[in-house]
Motif scaffolding. Structure first.
Motif, mmCIF file in Angstrom:
data_model
loop_
_atom_site.group_PDB
_atom_site.id
_atom_site.type_symbol
_atom_site.label_atom_id
_atom_site.label_comp_id
_atom_site.label_asym_id
_atom_site.label_seq_id
_atom_site.Cartn_x
_atom_site.Cartn_y
_atom_site.Cartn_z
ATOM 1 N N LYS A 190 1.103 -1.201 -0.022
ATOM 2 C CA LYS A 190 0.053 -0.201 0.088
ATOM 3 C C LYS A 190 0.865 1.735 0.338
ATOM 4 C CE LYS A 190 -3.925 -1.930 2.223
ATOM 5 N NZ LYS A 190 -5.154 -1.683 3.762
ATOM 6 N N ILE A 194 0.956 4.230 -2.777
ATOM 7 C CA ILE A 194 0.167 5.527 -2.408
ATOM 8 C C ILE A 194 1.719 6.897 -3.356
ATOM 9 C CG2 ILE A 194 -0.044 7.480 -0.312
ATOM 10 C CD1 ILE A 194 -0.864 5.066 1.123
ATOM 11 N N TYR A 197 1.524 6.264 -6.641
ATOM 12 C CA TYR A 197 0.069 7.330 -7.670
ATOM 13 C C TYR A 197 0.527 8.545 -6.866
ATOM 14 C CZ TYR A 197 -4.522 7.973 -7.552
ATOM 15 O OH TYR A 197 -5.813 9.071 -8.511
ATOM 16 N N GLY A 198 0.951 9.011 -6.631
ATOM 17 C CA GLY A 198 1.278 10.585 -5.976
ATOM 18 C C GLY A 198 2.368 11.129 -6.858
#
Length: 528
Positions: A190, A194, A197-198
């Motif tokens: 995860k 994250i 993705y950012g």
């Protein structure tokens, strides 16, 4: 040290094969009187090769444009998929997921199943687009337009060069970022998801900002009242000749050049559509005084002797006229560039048929689902040609789609009630989406049949014209090659022999090496 290097002389003449030469033989040589039949045969071979090179100039536009047309249709299919298919599919799958969650299992309502991996990828793609569009919401295109227009010629030239380099660097980085984003396992990693993705949001925002500046620069050039800025934009296209023509290029490198030109053409077409749509929107806004509007807005930058037949007094000439100059110059530069690349490297124009065959194979594999959807999302085309399809879609929606939605929404709300306006807006969006889906399916069928036809046809194995340089056996004799080296030196292998040995050591067919070429990986001496 006692060995001296022999001079490079033509061994085909009898006068150079004897140790002593008489005046009579020298006189016959001066009058080109010789009984050597080998010279005649060599001249005929060289003449045939030169004629073949001339025929390659004529054949090139046909083979090149076949590749470009197929690639443009393929790119448009992928673009429409990301524009309408993926968001619409994501909405349907989300509704199915919500209904299946809140529906009582005892009712046993049969709902269609969908692929969870596909839904995850669609969710990532749609969320990336939505978030980036929200970040670009406050961007002031009018200020960018006037900042570009007020700049000097040197400043604009420097800016266009920087934007072009930044576009290529960001496209290469974007492929790695988005590939990692769709590969990462959300449940197990995860934190990594994250972070990536950012990073993808930051990349899409920066790259979209660069493309917005490119669109605005071209818009200024088209709407300018002087020829200076448009000449500056067109000169950048001709600068490609210097960077590509006078370099040794292999088949793999030419494939990357062709992919780069394919991306440039589609990007240019989308930019021209955006600019034309924005100009047409201004026409709709100023419909009350159309004649005065045309007299004030009609630019003179593209009014040349090349396009005297265009009706410049109506909206069709205003929208299409600039595009003819830009697209025409792009075609001319591509033809000249590829003509001299294949001439200097003695590559046959039929090599573009192999490039088209590779794209055909990618398209069919994408439809059959034989490729890994996680690694090649949303299409194999983005991996093959390095096209920034997501970024271009964001810019297209920001500069072309949203202004029309805002314009029609405002007009409908002013003329009708809120309920009727909402119904009309939803109906208009539904009709537009249905039309785009139909166009996408129609193009897919055309491309599928075309791909099957291309794959069924045999393609020539020989990609090179005889002579240096080529990967096949050249017409240089061993006697002539020995003159380049001293007697104690071993004759080094030619470029052709090195290439053939490399392929034999790898145990890879020559055509298979082309199928492994992608845009932003080092397949030749440089990345194009």
């Amino acid at each position: 040290m006692g060995h001296k290097k022999k001079l490079h002389i033509d061994v085909s003449l009898n006068i150079t094969t004897t140790k002593r030469t008489s005046l009579w033989k020298l006189l016959l040589h001066e009058f080109n009187i010789s009984n050597n039949t080998n010279q005649k045969s060599n001249d005929s071979i060289n003449n045939d090769n030169n004629i073949q090179l001339l025929f390659n100039y004529v054949k090139l536009p046909i083979h090149l444009e076949k590749f470009m047309i197929f690639g443009l249709i393929y790119t448009l299919v992928v673009f429409l998929k990301l524009l309408v298919i993926i968001p619409f599919r994501w909405i349907i799958h989300t509704l199915i997921l919500i209904i299946s969650t809140f529906t009582n299992k005892s009712k046993r309502i049969k709902l269609p199943k969908f692929n969870s991996i596909s839904y995850k990828n669609d969710s990532i793609a749609v969320s990336n687009i939505i978030i980036t569009l929200l970040l670009l919401k406050n961007i002031d295109t009018s200020r960018i337009y006037h900042n570009i227009r007020s700049g000097t010629a040197i400043k604009l030239y420097f800016m266009t060069q920087v934007l072009e380099i930044a576009d290529r660097l960001l496209s290469a980085s974007g492929i790695d970022i988005l590939k990692s984003l769709f590969r990462v396992n959300i449940r197990k990693r995860k934190i990594n998801f994250i972070f990536i993705y950012g990073l993808s949001i930051i990349y899409l925002y920066i790259h979209s900002y660069v493309l917005v500046y490119q669109v605005m620069a071209l818009n200024v050039a088209i709407n300018s009242y002087s020829n200076a800025l448009l000449t500056l934009i067109l000169s950048n296209q001709f600068s490609e000749l210097k960077s590509a023509v006078f370099k040794r290029t292999e088949r793999e490198g030419l494939f990357q050049i062709s992919s780069s030109d394919l991306n440039e053409r589609f990007l240019l077409l989308i930019m021209l559509i955006i600019i034309s749509s924005r100009n047409f929107l201004q026409i709709l806004i100023n419909t009350s005084s159309t004649n005065d509007f045309f007299n004030n807005i009609k630019p003179n930058s593209w009014l040349t002797n090349i396009t005297p037949w265009i009706m410049v007094d109506n909206w069709l000439g205003l929208l299409i006229g600039p595009s003819i100059l830009v697209i025409g110059s792009e075609l001319l530069v591509d033809w000249i560039k590829h003509s001299y690349i294949i001439r200097f490297n003695r590559i046959k124009p039929s090599i573009y048929d192999k490039y088209t065959k590779i794209l055909s194979n990618d398209f069919i594999n994408g439809l059959n689902g034989s490729s890994n959807q996680i690694n090649d999302y949303p299409s194999l085309l983005t991996k093959r040609t390095g096209f920034p399809i997501t970024t271009l879609l964001i810019v297209f929606c920001k500069l072309s789609v949203f202004p029309y939605i805002k314009h029609f929404t405002t007009n409908l709300l002013n003329n009708y009630s809120t309920i009727i306006s909402s119904i009309l807006i939803l109906l208009l969006i539904f009709v537009l989406i249905t039309l785009l889906i139909f166009i996408r399916l129609l193009l897919s069928i055309i491309l599928l049949n075309w791909s099957k036809e291309i794959l069924s046809k045999p393609i020539l194995k020989n990609d090179y014209t005889l002579g240096e340089p080529n990967v096949n056996t050249s017409n240089i004799s061993d006697v002539r090659k020995s003159l380049y080296n001293s007697e104690i030196e071993t004759i080094p292998p030619t470029v052709e022999e090195k290439r053939l040995k490399k392929l034999s050591d790898r145990k890879v067919d020559a055509d298979d090496s082309l199928s492994n070429v992608v845009r932003f990986e080092m397949a030749d001496k440089r990345i194009w």
